[in-house]
Design a protein around this motif. Structure first.
Motif, PDB file in Angstrom:
ATOM      1  N   MET A   1       5.722   6.301 -14.151  1.00  0.00           N
ATOM      2  CA  MET A   1       5.016   5.019 -14.033  1.00  0.00           C
ATOM      3  C   MET A   1       4.101   4.998 -12.800  1.00  0.00           C
ATOM      4  SD  MET A   1       5.953   3.453 -16.724  1.00  0.00           S
ATOM      5  CE  MET A   1       5.280   1.824 -16.462  1.00  0.00           C
ATOM      6  N   LYS A   2       4.428   5.791 -11.779  1.00  0.00           N
ATOM      7  CA  LYS A   2       3.586   5.831 -10.586  1.00  0.00           C
ATOM      8  C   LYS A   2       2.195   6.379 -10.929  1.00  0.00           C
ATOM      9  CE  LYS A   2       7.252   6.227  -7.129  1.00  0.00           C
ATOM     10  NZ  LYS A   2       7.842   7.069  -6.060  1.00  0.00           N
ATOM     11  N   PHE A   3       2.158   7.424 -11.760  1.00  0.00           N
ATOM     12  CA  PHE A   3       0.870   8.013 -12.147  1.00  0.00           C
ATOM     13  C   PHE A   3       0.038   6.987 -12.927  1.00  0.00           C
ATOM     14  CE2 PHE A   3      -1.706  10.152 -15.373  1.00  0.00           C
ATOM     15  CZ  PHE A   3      -2.526  10.940 -14.555  1.00  0.00           C
ATOM     16  N   LEU A   4       0.661   6.287 -13.857  1.00  0.00           N
ATOM     17  CA  LEU A   4      -0.064   5.274 -14.626  1.00  0.00           C
ATOM     18  C   LEU A   4      -0.544   4.146 -13.722  1.00  0.00           C
ATOM     19  CD1 LEU A   4       1.949   4.902 -17.962  1.00  0.00           C
ATOM     20  CD2 LEU A   4      -0.392   5.717 -17.677  1.00  0.00           C
ATOM     21  N   GLY A   5       0.324   3.726 -12.787  1.00  0.00           N
ATOM     22  CA  GLY A   5      -0.074   2.687 -11.849  1.00  0.00           C
ATOM     23  C   GLY A   5      -1.273   3.097 -11.013  1.00  0.00           C
ATOM     24  N   LEU A   6      -1.297   4.368 -10.598  1.00  0.00           N
ATOM     25  CA  LEU A   6      -2.435   4.873  -9.830  1.00  0.00           C
ATOM     26  C   LEU A   6      -3.699   4.878 -10.683  1.00  0.00           C
ATOM     27  CD1 LEU A   6      -3.548   6.198  -7.265  1.00  0.00           C
ATOM     28  CD2 LEU A   6      -2.802   8.418  -8.192  1.00  0.00           C
ATOM     29  N   ALA A   7      -3.579   5.282 -11.946  1.00  0.00           N
ATOM     30  CA  ALA A   7      -4.734   5.288 -12.844  1.00  0.00           C
ATOM     31  C   ALA A   7      -5.288   3.885 -13.030  1.00  0.00           C
ATOM     32  CB  ALA A   7      -4.331   5.892 -14.187  1.00  0.00           C
ATOM     33  N   ILE A  37     -15.588  -8.256 -10.925  1.00  0.00           N
ATOM     34  CA  ILE A  37     -14.639  -8.282  -9.804  1.00  0.00           C
ATOM     35  C   ILE A  37     -13.321  -8.907 -10.247  1.00  0.00           C
ATOM     36  CG2 ILE A  37     -14.181  -9.327  -7.553  1.00  0.00           C
ATOM     37  CD1 ILE A  37     -17.089  -8.941  -6.860  1.00  0.00           C
ATOM     38  N   GLY A  38     -13.414  -9.951 -11.087  1.00  0.00           N
ATOM     39  CA  GLY A  38     -12.188 -10.555 -11.622  1.00  0.00           C
ATOM     40  C   GLY A  38     -11.367  -9.570 -12.432  1.00  0.00           C
ATOM     41  N   VAL A  39     -12.050  -8.745 -13.254  1.00  0.00           N
ATOM     42  CA  VAL A  39     -11.346  -7.709 -14.013  1.00  0.00           C
ATOM     43  C   VAL A  39     -10.650  -6.740 -13.059  1.00  0.00           C
ATOM     44  CG1 VAL A  39     -11.653  -5.719 -15.549  1.00  0.00           C
ATOM     45  CG2 VAL A  39     -12.844  -7.855 -16.030  1.00  0.00           C
ATOM     46  N   GLY A  40     -11.348  -6.374 -11.980  1.00  0.00           N
ATOM     47  CA  GLY A  40     -10.751  -5.454 -11.014  1.00  0.00           C
ATOM     48  C   GLY A  40      -9.545  -6.049 -10.313  1.00  0.00           C
ATOM     49  N   LEU A  41      -9.622  -7.330  -9.951  1.00  0.00           N
ATOM     50  CA  LEU A  41      -8.508  -7.964  -9.249  1.00  0.00           C
ATOM     51  C   LEU A  41      -7.268  -8.076 -10.132  1.00  0.00           C
ATOM     52  CD1 LEU A  41     -10.397 -10.767  -7.265  1.00  0.00           C
ATOM     53  CD2 LEU A  41      -9.448  -8.622  -6.387  1.00  0.00           C
ATOM     54  N   GLY A  43      -6.678  -6.166 -12.528  1.00  0.00           N
ATOM     55  CA  GLY A  43      -6.241  -4.784 -12.704  1.00  0.00           C
ATOM     56  C   GLY A  43      -5.352  -4.317 -11.565  1.00  0.00           C
ATOM     57  N   LEU A  44      -5.670  -4.725 -10.331  1.00  0.00           N
ATOM     58  CA  LEU A  44      -4.820  -4.364  -9.194  1.00  0.00           C
ATOM     59  C   LEU A  44      -3.426  -4.971  -9.329  1.00  0.00           C
ATOM     60  CD1 LEU A  44      -7.299  -4.664  -6.178  1.00  0.00           C
ATOM     61  CD2 LEU A  44      -6.421  -2.576  -7.247  1.00  0.00           C
ATOM     62  N   ALA A  45      -3.391  -6.208  -9.810  1.00  0.00           N
ATOM     63  CA  ALA A  45      -2.083  -6.825 -10.057  1.00  0.00           C
ATOM     64  C   ALA A  45      -1.313  -6.057 -11.118  1.00  0.00           C
ATOM     65  CB  ALA A  45      -2.270  -8.290 -10.480  1.00  0.00           C
ATOM     66  N   LEU A  46      -2.011  -5.621 -12.160  1.00  0.00           N
ATOM     67  CA  LEU A  46      -1.365  -4.837 -13.201  1.00  0.00           C
ATOM     68  C   LEU A  46      -0.883  -3.491 -12.658  1.00  0.00           C
ATOM     69  CD1 LEU A  46      -0.603  -4.355 -16.176  1.00  0.00           C
ATOM     70  CD2 LEU A  46      -2.924  -3.456 -16.536  1.00  0.00           C
ATOM     71  N   ILE A 103      -5.538  -7.466 -21.914  1.00  0.00           N
ATOM     72  CA  ILE A 103      -4.587  -6.359 -21.798  1.00  0.00           C
ATOM     73  C   ILE A 103      -3.825  -6.447 -20.481  1.00  0.00           C
ATOM     74  CG2 ILE A 103      -4.382  -3.852 -21.647  1.00  0.00           C
ATOM     75  CD1 ILE A 103      -5.016  -4.907 -24.438  1.00  0.00           C
ATOM     76  N   ALA A 104      -4.534  -6.783 -19.402  1.00  0.00           N
ATOM     77  CA  ALA A 104      -3.869  -6.908 -18.103  1.00  0.00           C
ATOM     78  C   ALA A 104      -2.833  -8.033 -18.124  1.00  0.00           C
ATOM     79  CB  ALA A 104      -4.905  -7.167 -17.008  1.00  0.00           C
ATOM     80  N   VAL A 105      -3.181  -9.129 -18.771  1.00  0.00           N
ATOM     81  CA  VAL A 105      -2.229 -10.247 -18.888  1.00  0.00           C
ATOM     82  C   VAL A 105      -0.985  -9.796 -19.647  1.00  0.00           C
ATOM     83  CG1 VAL A 105      -1.867 -12.497 -19.967  1.00  0.00           C
ATOM     84  CG2 VAL A 105      -3.965 -12.054 -18.684  1.00  0.00           C
ATOM     85  N   PHE A 106      -1.180  -9.002 -20.693  1.00  0.00           N
ATOM     86  CA  PHE A 106      -0.025  -8.469 -21.425  1.00  0.00           C
ATOM     87  C   PHE A 106       0.922  -7.735 -20.483  1.00  0.00           C
ATOM     88  CE2 PHE A 106      -2.486  -7.928 -25.668  1.00  0.00           C
ATOM     89  CZ  PHE A 106      -2.294  -9.271 -25.921  1.00  0.00           C
ATOM     90  N   GLY A 107       0.358  -6.816 -19.712  1.00  0.00           N
ATOM     91  CA  GLY A 107       1.189  -6.017 -18.815  1.00  0.00           C
ATOM     92  C   GLY A 107       1.918  -6.858 -17.795  1.00  0.00           C
ATOM     93  N   LEU A 108       1.241  -7.865 -17.240  1.00  0.00           N
ATOM     94  CA  LEU A 108       1.873  -8.739 -16.253  1.00  0.00           C
ATOM     95  C   LEU A 108       2.979  -9.579 -16.881  1.00  0.00           C
ATOM     96  CD1 LEU A 108      -1.334  -9.897 -14.335  1.00  0.00           C
ATOM     97  CD2 LEU A 108       0.416  -8.286 -13.536  1.00  0.00           C
ATOM     98  N   ILE A 109       2.749 -10.054 -18.091  1.00  0.00           N
ATOM     99  CA  ILE A 109       3.771 -10.849 -18.774  1.00  0.00           C
ATOM    100  C   ILE A 109       5.003 -10.006 -19.081  1.00  0.00           C
ATOM    101  CG2 ILE A 109       4.304 -12.018 -20.949  1.00  0.00           C
ATOM    102  CD1 ILE A 109       1.504 -13.204 -20.890  1.00  0.00           C
TER     103      ILE A 109
END
Length: 702
Positions: A1-7, A37-41, A43-46, A103-109
């Motif tokens: 999961m660390k590698f995916l998180g870095l990606a 920028i919103g997509v990037g932010l 994404g960082l949370a994800l 997609i990011a919302v999915f991951g956070l949820i």
């Protein structure tokens, strides 16, 4: 999961850098793209959630991995489009920012819900399958059969199904825009646009939708049956392992109706877990995608009665309406979880009573117990009916509210948007699109309203399966941790008991054997009053009695067979019943026939291949002689007979014992019996004597 998180983090940083370097909105003197920028932010949370997802459930981690990969690819594609690096020929396929955010919302949820207690309860059960280490053969069509790990196969199916559902939501969004343009063509009486949209856009996406539904059905069916196969085998294996089936009957709590738990609860758990996990993702995707459509409407919506502009007013109305509905639904329907749990138990108890009555039909008829049985069945059914009416009363209240809620839902978006249509601020197509998007958003937000009763049943089902799992674990450890009855294999020929203390499930001591030996090569009779613990002693020697402590010393590699007073007769052919627990093909037909003849069942020797309900066809004495035939086939080193000939007359009983001594000369026989005639058939005798404290002590008397 660390590698995916870095990606994910790298893709998010690319979006932030691109948004800061290229945009049209002035912020602090810089021209930036706030959307990128919103997509990037997000994404960082994800990325942070993806790294931490290494500690969550295996089942939920599958979704985290998928969404991390999707976000990485989509965010990079979105950034490439901003820099003009995306191929012009594929401009229609360029992912929008809304898709990246979805997609990011999915991951956070997924990460967020992993901490909810009820979700943890569900995923503990689901993880059993998705952590499976067994290998299976998977047919792959043209590529033949491939061998792969069960968990990899299951993970692949889940990911495929999630992707298909996301595709279906995407198709719905595309058709929403088709719907807008089509109704605009109708309003404008643009015949060319009408037919062009219908024959090119609609037919193309409709075909894709149909194909995706068929593919989804196939993979859905494959996943469910394989999941059920594995989980059923797992629970059945634990239940039937090392006396677990017997110990489950001793512990009581959570162990009622194990047949229903394995057959029905497992099936329902799999169907509902799959349905809610995949459907929830689809609903969230629908919510985000169609909410963005509501936000993107060009009309300036004002709060009714004021001039205050409210961006995305239809969305806020849908959110408030659905939140209110969900809250009221929960207040009304909350007791259904407890009631549905109780209903499952009442149904199982009633069904078990009917099955047990069929099993003992002869005894009931002989005792003229039909009226009594009607009373017992009536009692069980009255409990069932009373609880059912409690459910009906609660569901009526729930359905009353849901019906009113459902009647208002379809017209609410038109009430909101119609004034703007009449003022020519929106077109007919836009009104139609908003109404459709509103319905989708409200439907997604009302997910639990529409399914509250099924959710209640699901929660009850999860609770039942969880308590069954806990009961299996408890039964598996019962009698296995010190102080316990320890079985040892020694080099001596005799079977000995040392410092043995046997207790009842309530903790009362019933048998105490400081030192006792059973001599090999002969026959020993154990006698004593009823309730003195003779059968309990036998079960302790057989290794299935869990309450007590001490040591049972068995001869090295000795095979022990215990025949109870009432033998078990499985369904199937007579040969299957005679060879049980060994498979029928372990012995030849001639060996089985000879064993039946020696057990004084010669009239049945020619019927060994007949498939009958032999448990009801055979009398009690015939069933006991069938068990004797098993001993003849098995040839154990030690044969324990727990009143296993009590249904035979004295003459036939004597013949059976003489036959056993003749045909099983190497078998040591230990019997429990009350008839005085048995004494002459044995070489030694052990008497159960009551001590001053009421505990029985076995002692050799000759």
């Amino acid at each position: 999961m660390k590698f995916l998180g870095l990606a994910v983090a790298l893709a998010a940083i690319v979006c932030i850098v691109a948004g800061a370097a290229k945009g049209s909105v002035a912020v602090l003197g810089l021209s930036v793209d706030p959307t990128m920028i919103g997509v990037g932010l997000v994404g960082l949370a994800l990325a942070l959630a993806t790294v931490r997802a290494a500690r969550i459930s295996t089942f939920l981690r599958i979704f985290s991995k998928l969404f991390a990969v999707e976000f990485t690819l989509l965010a990079l594609a979105y950034a490439a489009g901003a820099y003009g690096l995306w191929p012009a020929a594929l401009s229609e396929a360029l992912p929008p920012a809304s898709l990246c955010v979805t997609i990011a919302v999915f991951g956070l949820i997924v990460y967020g819900i992993s901490f909810i207690p009820v979700i943890r309860q569900i995923t503990r059960l689901a993880d059993l399958y998705f952590d499976a280490t067994e290998d299976i053969d998977v047919p792959t069509g043209l590529f033949g059969i491939r061998r792969m790990r069960e968990r990899h196969f299951a993970t692949g199916l889940i990911m495929t199904l999630v992707l298909i559902n996301q595709l279906q939501v995407g198709i719905s969004v595309r058709l929403s825009f088709f719907n807008r343009d089509w109704f605009n063509a109708i309003q404008n009486k643009d015949q060319a646009a009408f037919w062009s949209l219908l024959l090119t856009v609609f037919l193309f996406w409709a075909f894709i939708a149909i194909a995706s539904n068929l593919i989804e059905y196939f993979f859905d069916a494959v996943l469910k049956i394989n999941w059920r196969r594995w989980l059923t085998a797992r629970y059945s294996g634990v239940w039937l392992n090392d006396g677990g089936i017997y110990r489950m009957g001793l512990i009581g709590d959570g162990a009622d109706n194990p047949d229903q738990r394995i057959a029905e609860d497992v099936r329902n758990f799999i169907l509902d877990t799959y349905s809610y996990s995949i459907t929830l993702i689809q609903q969230i995707s629908t919510l985000v995608s169609f909410s963005l459509i509501l936000w993107a409407m060009p009309a300036e919506f004002v709060f009714p009665g004021t001039n205050i502009v409210v961006p995305g007013l239809p969305f806020w109305v849908a959110l408030a309406y659905s939140t209110f509905g969900t809250w009221i639904t929960h207040l009304i329907g909350r007791p259904l979880v407890r009631l549905e749990f109780a209903q499952e138990r009442y149904e199982a108890d009633f069904r078990f009573s009917l099955a047990r009555l069929r099993e003992y039909a002869e005894q009931v008829a002989l005792l003229r117990g039909e009226r009594s049985e009607l009373g017992i069945l009536g009692g069980h059914f009255r409990d069932l009916v009373a609880n059912y009416y409690r459910i009906v009363k609660r569901v009526l209240k729930l359905n009353t509210f849901i019906s009113f809620y459902g009647q208002i839902s379809p017209i609410l978006p038109y009430v909101i948007i119609a004034p703007y249509y009449f003022l020519d601020k929106v077109t007919l197509g836009q009104m139609s699109q908003v109404a459709g998007a509103f319905g989708r958003v409200e439907g997604a937000l009302s997910f639990f309203i529409d399914r509250y009763r099924s959710v209640a049943r699901y929660k009850a089902n999860v609770d039942r399966l969880q308590t069954f799992s806990e009961a299996l674990d408890k039964a598996g450890t019962l009698g296995k941790t010190p102080p316990h009855i320890e079985e040892r294999h020694q080099s001596q020929q005799d079977l000995t008991l040392r410092d043995l203390s046997l207790r009842l499930p309530d903790g009362r001591e019933i048998v105490r054997a400081p030192a006792l030996g059973f001599k090999s090569g002969g026959a020993t009779l154990v006698t004593g009053p009823s309730g003195s613990g003779k059968s309990t002693l036998f079960r302790a020697i057989a290794g299935i009695w869990p309450y007590g402590q001490g040591v049972v010393d068995l001869p090295q590699n000795a095979r022990v067979l215990l025949l109870p007073q009432r033998p078990y007769v499985p369904s199937g052919t007579l040969k299957t019943a005679a060879t049980y627990p060994a498979p029928a093909d372990t012995y030849s037909d001639e060996q089985v026939r000879e064993a039946l003849k020696l057990a004084r069942l010669a009239p049945l020797a020619d019927r060994i291949l007949e498939d009958e309900n032999w448990g009801q066809r055979l009398s009690g004495g015939e069933q006991q002689r069938l068990a004797i035939a098993r001993a003849i086939l098995d040839k154990p080193d030690w044969l324990f007979l727990d009143e296993a000939t009590s249904a035979l007359d004295e003459k036939l009983e004597a013949e059976i014992y003489a036959m056993l001594r003749q045909h099983l000369p190497a078998t040591s026989i230990v019997s429990i019996g009350h008839r005085s005639t048995l004494i002459a058939m044995h070489d030694w005798r052990v008497e159960m004597n009551a001590g001053d404290d009421g505990v029985f002590v076995p002692a050799a008397t000759g």
